[in-house]
Design a protein around this motif. Sequence first.
Motif, PDB file in Angstrom:
ATOM      1  N   VAL A 131      51.375  42.882  60.546  1.00  0.00           N
ATOM      2  CA  VAL A 131      52.330  42.169  61.393  1.00  0.00           C
ATOM      3  C   VAL A 131      53.310  43.140  62.017  1.00  0.00           C
ATOM      4  O   VAL A 131      53.579  43.116  63.220  1.00  0.00           O
ATOM      5  CB  VAL A 131      53.066  41.099  60.560  1.00  0.00           C
ATOM      6  CG1 VAL A 131      54.229  40.530  61.342  1.00  0.00           C
ATOM      7  CG2 VAL A 131      52.108  40.016  60.151  1.00  0.00           C
ATOM      8  N   ILE A 171      52.749  32.869  59.514  1.00  0.00           N
ATOM      9  CA  ILE A 171      52.864  34.271  59.059  1.00  0.00           C
ATOM     10  C   ILE A 171      53.744  34.373  57.839  1.00  0.00           C
ATOM     11  O   ILE A 171      53.388  35.004  56.832  1.00  0.00           O
ATOM     12  CB  ILE A 171      53.445  35.142  60.191  1.00  0.00           C
ATOM     13  CG1 ILE A 171      52.370  35.410  61.243  1.00  0.00           C
ATOM     14  CG2 ILE A 171      53.954  36.465  59.630  1.00  0.00           C
ATOM     15  CD1 ILE A 171      52.875  36.233  62.380  1.00  0.00           C
ATOM     16  N   LYS A 173      41.693  48.164  43.733  1.00  0.00           N
ATOM     17  CA  LYS A 173      42.579  49.336  43.743  1.00  0.00           C
ATOM     18  C   LYS A 173      42.142  50.311  42.642  1.00  0.00           C
ATOM     19  O   LYS A 173      41.659  49.912  41.604  1.00  0.00           O
ATOM     20  CB  LYS A 173      44.002  48.850  43.482  1.00  0.00           C
ATOM     21  CG  LYS A 173      45.057  49.903  43.719  1.00  0.00           C
ATOM     22  CD  LYS A 173      46.416  49.312  43.338  1.00  0.00           C
ATOM     23  CE  LYS A 173      47.438  50.412  43.213  1.00  0.00           C
ATOM     24  NZ  LYS A 173      48.656  49.897  42.616  1.00  0.00           N
ATOM     25  N   VAL A 218      52.025  33.184  54.862  1.00  0.00           N
ATOM     26  CA  VAL A 218      51.032  34.135  54.342  1.00  0.00           C
ATOM     27  C   VAL A 218      51.730  35.266  53.601  1.00  0.00           C
ATOM     28  O   VAL A 218      51.281  35.723  52.557  1.00  0.00           O
ATOM     29  CB  VAL A 218      50.175  34.687  55.503  1.00  0.00           C
ATOM     30  CG1 VAL A 218      49.366  35.891  55.033  1.00  0.00           C
ATOM     31  CG2 VAL A 218      49.266  33.617  56.019  1.00  0.00           C
ATOM     32  N   LEU A 219      52.854  35.725  54.176  1.00  0.00           N
ATOM     33  CA  LEU A 219      53.514  36.885  53.584  1.00  0.00           C
ATOM     34  C   LEU A 219      54.194  36.578  52.268  1.00  0.00           C
ATOM     35  O   LEU A 219      54.175  37.393  51.360  1.00  0.00           O
ATOM     36  CB  LEU A 219      54.550  37.461  54.569  1.00  0.00           C
ATOM     37  CG  LEU A 219      53.977  38.181  55.784  1.00  0.00           C
ATOM     38  CD1 LEU A 219      55.113  38.696  56.655  1.00  0.00           C
ATOM     39  CD2 LEU A 219      53.088  39.329  55.354  1.00  0.00           C
ATOM     40  N   ILE A 261      47.074  35.417  44.556  1.00  0.00           N
ATOM     41  CA  ILE A 261      46.325  36.475  45.247  1.00  0.00           C
ATOM     42  C   ILE A 261      46.733  37.876  44.801  1.00  0.00           C
ATOM     43  O   ILE A 261      45.983  38.822  44.924  1.00  0.00           O
ATOM     44  CB  ILE A 261      46.461  36.386  46.785  1.00  0.00           C
ATOM     45  CG1 ILE A 261      47.922  36.276  47.162  1.00  0.00           C
ATOM     46  CG2 ILE A 261      45.610  35.283  47.333  1.00  0.00           C
ATOM     47  CD1 ILE A 261      48.139  36.490  48.622  1.00  0.00           C
ATOM     48  N   ASN A 262      47.937  38.023  44.290  1.00  0.00           N
ATOM     49  CA  ASN A 262      48.333  39.363  43.837  1.00  0.00           C
ATOM     50  C   ASN A 262      47.543  39.803  42.611  1.00  0.00           C
ATOM     51  O   ASN A 262      47.533  40.954  42.239  1.00  0.00           O
ATOM     52  CB  ASN A 262      49.832  39.386  43.515  1.00  0.00           C
ATOM     53  CG  ASN A 262      50.634  39.442  44.794  1.00  0.00           C
ATOM     54  OD1 ASN A 262      50.056  39.513  45.881  1.00  0.00           O
ATOM     55  ND2 ASN A 262      51.933  39.370  44.663  1.00  0.00           N
ATOM     56  N   GLN A 301      48.261  51.797  50.172  1.00  0.00           N
ATOM     57  CA  GLN A 301      47.069  50.983  49.945  1.00  0.00           C
ATOM     58  C   GLN A 301      47.184  50.367  48.562  1.00  0.00           C
ATOM     59  O   GLN A 301      46.506  50.772  47.640  1.00  0.00           O
ATOM     60  CB  GLN A 301      45.812  51.842  50.025  1.00  0.00           C
ATOM     61  CG  GLN A 301      45.712  52.689  51.265  1.00  0.00           C
ATOM     62  CD  GLN A 301      45.239  51.879  52.461  1.00  0.00           C
ATOM     63  OE1 GLN A 301      44.586  50.860  52.294  1.00  0.00           O
ATOM     64  NE2 GLN A 301      45.606  52.318  53.641  1.00  0.00           N
ATOM     65  N   SER A 302      48.099  49.377  48.455  1.00  0.00           N
ATOM     66  CA  SER A 302      48.425  48.912  47.114  1.00  0.00           C
ATOM     67  C   SER A 302      47.380  47.953  46.573  1.00  0.00           C
ATOM     68  O   SER A 302      47.347  47.674  45.396  1.00  0.00           O
ATOM     69  CB  SER A 302      49.782  48.215  47.141  1.00  0.00           C
ATOM     70  OG  SER A 302      49.700  47.136  48.042  1.00  0.00           O
ATOM     71  N   GLY A 303      46.564  47.397  47.461  1.00  0.00           N
ATOM     72  CA  GLY A 303      45.636  46.376  46.994  1.00  0.00           C
ATOM     73  C   GLY A 303      46.272  44.997  47.048  1.00  0.00           C
ATOM     74  O   GLY A 303      45.610  43.986  46.829  1.00  0.00           O
ATOM     75  N   GLN A 304      47.553  44.934  47.390  1.00  0.00           N
ATOM     76  CA  GLN A 304      48.211  43.633  47.532  1.00  0.00           C
ATOM     77  C   GLN A 304      47.949  43.132  48.939  1.00  0.00           C
ATOM     78  O   GLN A 304      48.348  43.754  49.912  1.00  0.00           O
ATOM     79  CB  GLN A 304      49.724  43.772  47.337  1.00  0.00           C
ATOM     80  CG  GLN A 304      50.139  44.480  46.066  1.00  0.00           C
ATOM     81  CD  GLN A 304      50.041  43.562  44.861  1.00  0.00           C
ATOM     82  OE1 GLN A 304      49.953  42.340  45.005  1.00  0.00           O
ATOM     83  NE2 GLN A 304      50.063  44.149  43.670  1.00  0.00           N
ATOM     84  N   VAL A 305      47.278  41.993  49.020  1.00  0.00           N
ATOM     85  CA  VAL A 305      46.930  41.459  50.335  1.00  0.00           C
ATOM     86  C   VAL A 305      48.187  41.293  51.173  1.00  0.00           C
ATOM     87  O   VAL A 305      48.210  41.592  52.364  1.00  0.00           O
ATOM     88  CB  VAL A 305      46.189  40.130  50.176  1.00  0.00           C
ATOM     89  CG1 VAL A 305      45.803  39.594  51.525  1.00  0.00           C
ATOM     90  CG2 VAL A 305      44.985  40.315  49.299  1.00  0.00           C
ATOM     91  N   GLY A 306      49.227  40.831  50.512  1.00  0.00           N
ATOM     92  CA  GLY A 306      50.492  40.593  51.219  1.00  0.00           C
ATOM     93  C   GLY A 306      50.966  41.827  51.948  1.00  0.00           C
ATOM     94  O   GLY A 306      51.365  41.780  53.115  1.00  0.00           O
ATOM     95  N   LEU A 333      44.525  39.746  42.604  1.00  0.00           N
ATOM     96  CA  LEU A 333      43.238  40.186  43.127  1.00  0.00           C
ATOM     97  C   LEU A 333      43.281  41.635  43.612  1.00  0.00           C
ATOM     98  O   LEU A 333      42.920  41.923  44.715  1.00  0.00           O
ATOM     99  CB  LEU A 333      42.847  39.306  44.312  1.00  0.00           C
ATOM    100  CG  LEU A 333      41.980  38.115  44.021  1.00  0.00           C
ATOM    101  CD1 LEU A 333      41.589  37.481  45.347  1.00  0.00           C
ATOM    102  CD2 LEU A 333      40.736  38.524  43.261  1.00  0.00           C
ATOM    103  N   ASN A 334      43.805  42.524  42.808  1.00  0.00           N
ATOM    104  CA  ASN A 334      43.885  43.907  43.285  1.00  0.00           C
ATOM    105  C   ASN A 334      42.967  44.808  42.474  1.00  0.00           C
ATOM    106  O   ASN A 334      43.233  45.961  42.256  1.00  0.00           O
ATOM    107  CB  ASN A 334      45.328  44.417  43.245  1.00  0.00           C
ATOM    108  CG  ASN A 334      45.925  44.266  41.868  1.00  0.00           C
ATOM    109  OD1 ASN A 334      45.215  43.843  40.947  1.00  0.00           O
ATOM    110  ND2 ASN A 334      47.190  44.584  41.724  1.00  0.00           N
ATOM    111  N   ILE A 394      49.006  42.556  55.055  1.00  0.00           N
ATOM    112  CA  ILE A 394      49.329  41.655  56.158  1.00  0.00           C
ATOM    113  C   ILE A 394      50.675  42.001  56.742  1.00  0.00           C
ATOM    114  O   ILE A 394      50.848  42.039  57.961  1.00  0.00           O
ATOM    115  CB  ILE A 394      49.291  40.194  55.673  1.00  0.00           C
ATOM    116  CG1 ILE A 394      47.866  39.896  55.199  1.00  0.00           C
ATOM    117  CG2 ILE A 394      49.683  39.259  56.789  1.00  0.00           C
ATOM    118  CD1 ILE A 394      47.752  38.585  54.496  1.00  0.00           C
TER     119      ILE A 394
END
Lengths: 651, 466, 111
Positions: A627, C18, C110, C21-22, C103-104, A615-620, C106-107, A623
């Motif tokens: 996937v 995908i 955590k 996004v990744l 976006i990274n 649960q790193s908090g990295q959205v990537g 934005l953690n 996802i």
Amino acid sequence: MEQTHNSSFITHNSQHMNKLVYLIPLFPLVGFLINGLMRKSLSKSLTGIIGSVAILASFIVSLILFLDVKTNGAMAVNPLFTFIKTQTLTIDFAFQVDQLSSLFLLIITGIGFLIHVYSASYMHEEEPQHFARYFAYLNLFVFSMLLLVLGANYVIMFIGWEGVGLCSYLLIGYWFKNNNYNYAAKKAFIMNRIGDLGFLLAVFWIINKLGTVSYAEVFANASKLTAADATAITMLLFVGAMGKSAQIPLYTWLPDAMAGPTPVSALIHAATMVTAGIYMIARSNVLYNMSEFTMHVVAIVGLATALFSATIAIKQNDIKKVLAYSTVSQLGYMFLGLGCGAYTGAVFHVMTHAFFKALLFLGAGSVIHAMHHEQDIRNMGGLKKKLPITHITFLLGCIAISGMPPFSGFFSKDEILAAAYAHSPIYWVLGVAGAAMTAFYMFRLYATTFLGNFRGTHDQEHHLHESPKAMTIPLMILALLSVVGGLVGVPEILGGHHELHHFLSPVLVSEKAHEIPHNTEYMLMGISVAIAAIAILFAVNKFSKNPEMKEAEGLGKVLANKWYVDELYDNIVVKPLGSLAAFFKNIIEKSGIDGAVNGVGKLVQYGSRQTRLLQSGQVGNYILIMVLAFVLIIFIWINDGHIYRFITKLF
Amino acid sequence: MYSLLLILIPVVAGLLSFFLKEEKTVKGFTLLASIATLAIAISSLCCNKQIEFSATWIPALNSHFSLSLNGMSKMLCLLNCISLPIIFTAIYKNSYKNAAGFYGLMLLMQAGIMGVFLASDALLFYFFWELALIPAYFLCSIWGGEKRIQVTFKFFIYTFVGSLLMLLGLIYLYLQTPGSHSFAYNDFLQLHLSAKQQASVFALMFIAFAIKMPIFPFHTWQPDAYEQAPTPVTMVLSGVMVKMGIFGVIKWLLPIVPLGVQSHSNFVIILAVIGMLYASLIAIKQDDIKRLVAYSSIAHIGLMCAAIFTSTTIGMEGVLVQMFNHGINVIGLWIVADVIEQQLGTRKFSELGGLAQKTPTLAILFVVMCFANIALPLTNAFVGEFLMFSGLFKFNIWFAAAAGVSIILGAVYTLNMVQKIFYGNTVAQTENAIDISLNVKLALVILVIMIITFGVYPMPLLNLVR
Amino acid sequence: MPISNYIIFCLALFTIGIVGVLVRRNAIIVFMCIELMLNAVNLLLVAFSKMHNGVAYLTDKSTIVGADAQVFVFFIMVVAAAEVSVGLAIIVMMYRNTKSIDINFLNRLKN
């Protein structure tokens, strides 16, 4: 042989006599309860009277029963109630009064009574409640001892057996403020327990093979036992006897047990409890006769103990320690007698030994009392004039134990030695050597204590006094018994009838009759008496003027230190066991088992700490996992047939 | 009806006592409630038949609220019922913060344990099994010693793991029952499982019981839990709750999976015997009364476990009797530990000594209980141990001889304890000790009377469990 | 045109989305990729709908059977447009707060 046995269980119609049996242990039990529960309210004299009268009452009943048994033979076994009843085993709380037990009853209650009377005077310095505690313990002891000899099966005997061990523990540690005494008490109990385990295993063995524990049934069915069973049972029983009767290797508790009050030593550690082992083997003689091997072991252990402890007694300076080792040694003689098949001889020696050893201990108590708790014989000397009664009675006791005719010790010891000779002359030679040592150390003790000049402090000398009547009368009675007690067993070659032998013959059957030519027997007697007499003269000569004051050296030092057996046990049993326990506690328990348990917990925690990182908090990452999960689900969905087969094959 | 009342009274009284305010009222009320339960238990003894009770509970699973009261459960219920009044009497002078909660939870715990002994439905059995654990958890974690959180957590998780495995085993058995499946004990009895099935069910369920008893090497929760739990709770834990494990083996394993028991008996007995010696040796080295009694208890339970698995009638009768007697003895020892701790503030032998001079009554009563602890004849423990050893001997001579060594070791540690606490000269801690108060004396005297009575005349107990 | 062409095209679009996004960290581009995936699905929906009802169309040219998917897609597009506005608003807020649209970055939730 079986027939003789059955005859001993033939009953006769004396119902009222049977009822009386229960009174014998009841009186001491009542005495115990009264003294124990009301110890704070009773006065000292009342306590003493209750304690003594309880035993006296038992003695009178015992005497009645004894006379009844003497004329009518053994009584019927009469169960009081069912103690344990399971589907396969029934154990009755039953008493058996026959020739053997009635004789022991007399010894226990008779000497017990004398010692109670003596104690009332000896312990008079104690506070009332502790005085009552003492008498309560003493009564409890007599109760347990009576159970031991009265029991009609091995379990009741075991109850008494452990009961006397308990009382011995309580009485050795009677002065509980002193930790050394407590250690001695604990040691006695634990060493006895080692023996008790053997006893218990033997009982289990009997139950397992015969399904019963009552003497009558066990002995009647003894022929069903194989030789191996008989050997195992008798050996295990003998282990029990070793513990209780202080034989090598379990004897070291007895000398330490002298920490208890002196009358206790006289009653428990000389006259009665320690002879329980002899009683037990004599009682089980049917089984012992079946195992040649055990008989040899018993004889050898007994002889070794007799000699070994006699050597130690030679160099002891504590008046009670000498007597303690002497007791161990005499018990060894009894086992020698048992091992040689001379059951009557052993029981005879139990009786005479009870007389003279109780006498000697009580005499020692009188000396200690007069000397204000001084026990070192090097600080005594010349007590002959100050303590005339004690001196005379003590001297008689010494002569009796040394085996001088016609004192009691002569007859019983002679019977054992004759049986030993019939068995093997080597036994006889060693036995006589032991007897010589006995005579030597007893007269060393006597000479150092009573002859020569007084070596104590002035204060002690000033207070030297003969003990009161309550102490000297028991001494005189015991002295009388020590002198004439042997007359019940005068062998036929000396013109007697050996009444004891005839009396006991229904219960004690020796496989082999020991027939020695009369000439040889006269010679054997002559030699042993002569050697003992020489030892006596030598000891008196040597120690009356110049007692041993120096610390011993060389072999003497080894003897004085009891062959370092205590140290040996300490190093090979006690300490390793302690280290093992510490190892278990600190290493295995803490790091091993508990470590493993906690380890599982820690593993889970560690695992979750690691998984948490997902649960790193990295959205990537989320996802990506999503996937991948989709891909996995689709994969499983497509291949579900294969996967199902794979899983069913696994389990 | 008896059986239901046995559960209902403590539950209702326990819940009611939460609402009481005054500490005195709470104590009086709970004591009365426990005595009422005891009265019910005693009157149930008079009824010779098996007492049954049944009501619908979860129809969907075909599980009934069915209770049955027969010989063994009568005896254990009696033990459970005797223990609480005695405990409450002994701790009457102690004070606990939030007493209402404490005493209420004690009663609930009693109810849970009672249910375990009574249930004749597997799901109900499991339900009560867990129910007994929950009040114990709260009691330990709220009123316990310094390390209570940690230790109670371990205790809870450990026993819970076992319970879940047991649940698995029970569900497996449930699924094997014919027709619409049933959790009823009688249906379980009629199962015919293959040896392999029995072995796996045995393994699942035995772990739960082994943890509860506890059997070496599943025992490490126990000394910690006993040490950290408030002493009254320890009394219930070791006096009554560990019997749940033994009871479980006897009622739920032996008749249901006999082949599984048979195939594992050697293994279990070896573990039990090792555990006996191991625990006895460790007990010798303890410096804390509670830990020593805990290890001594492990040794005694080990013997019971070994005797069960000998599958001899004599051993089994010994176990049944001993379950009761062990409970009585160990509660007595804990009461003394509690008295000493409450009065002197320490349980360490190294800080005690010479108490016999100051507290002679306590000393005498304690010594009697210690001798019962080492199974001296004419104390109650002798009968049970004698029969158990006899059974073990029948099974295997060497196991009996090895286990017998623990008799000797038992004497060593017990007498050590007596000596270090009561004998010798007084030390600073014990200088001003005063003898026990009337309520403690009453509790201990009742126990001692039971010890001696059942030691001299054990037939009532033996008849009860036959 | 055979349906497989549509499927392959949509799959390609979706995969591009995908991967975008990744691998991309720019919030706007991530957003655009999400739109891409959405539209790939929309396209597929329309295509399948048409295919499913193809027979009805062949027999009766006037029927509108098979057009219901298109109606759905319009709805989806409308809702998506609303989403886009919300999403872009979030991105704007994010930019205001962090001076970045990575976006990274934005953690903050955590730990």
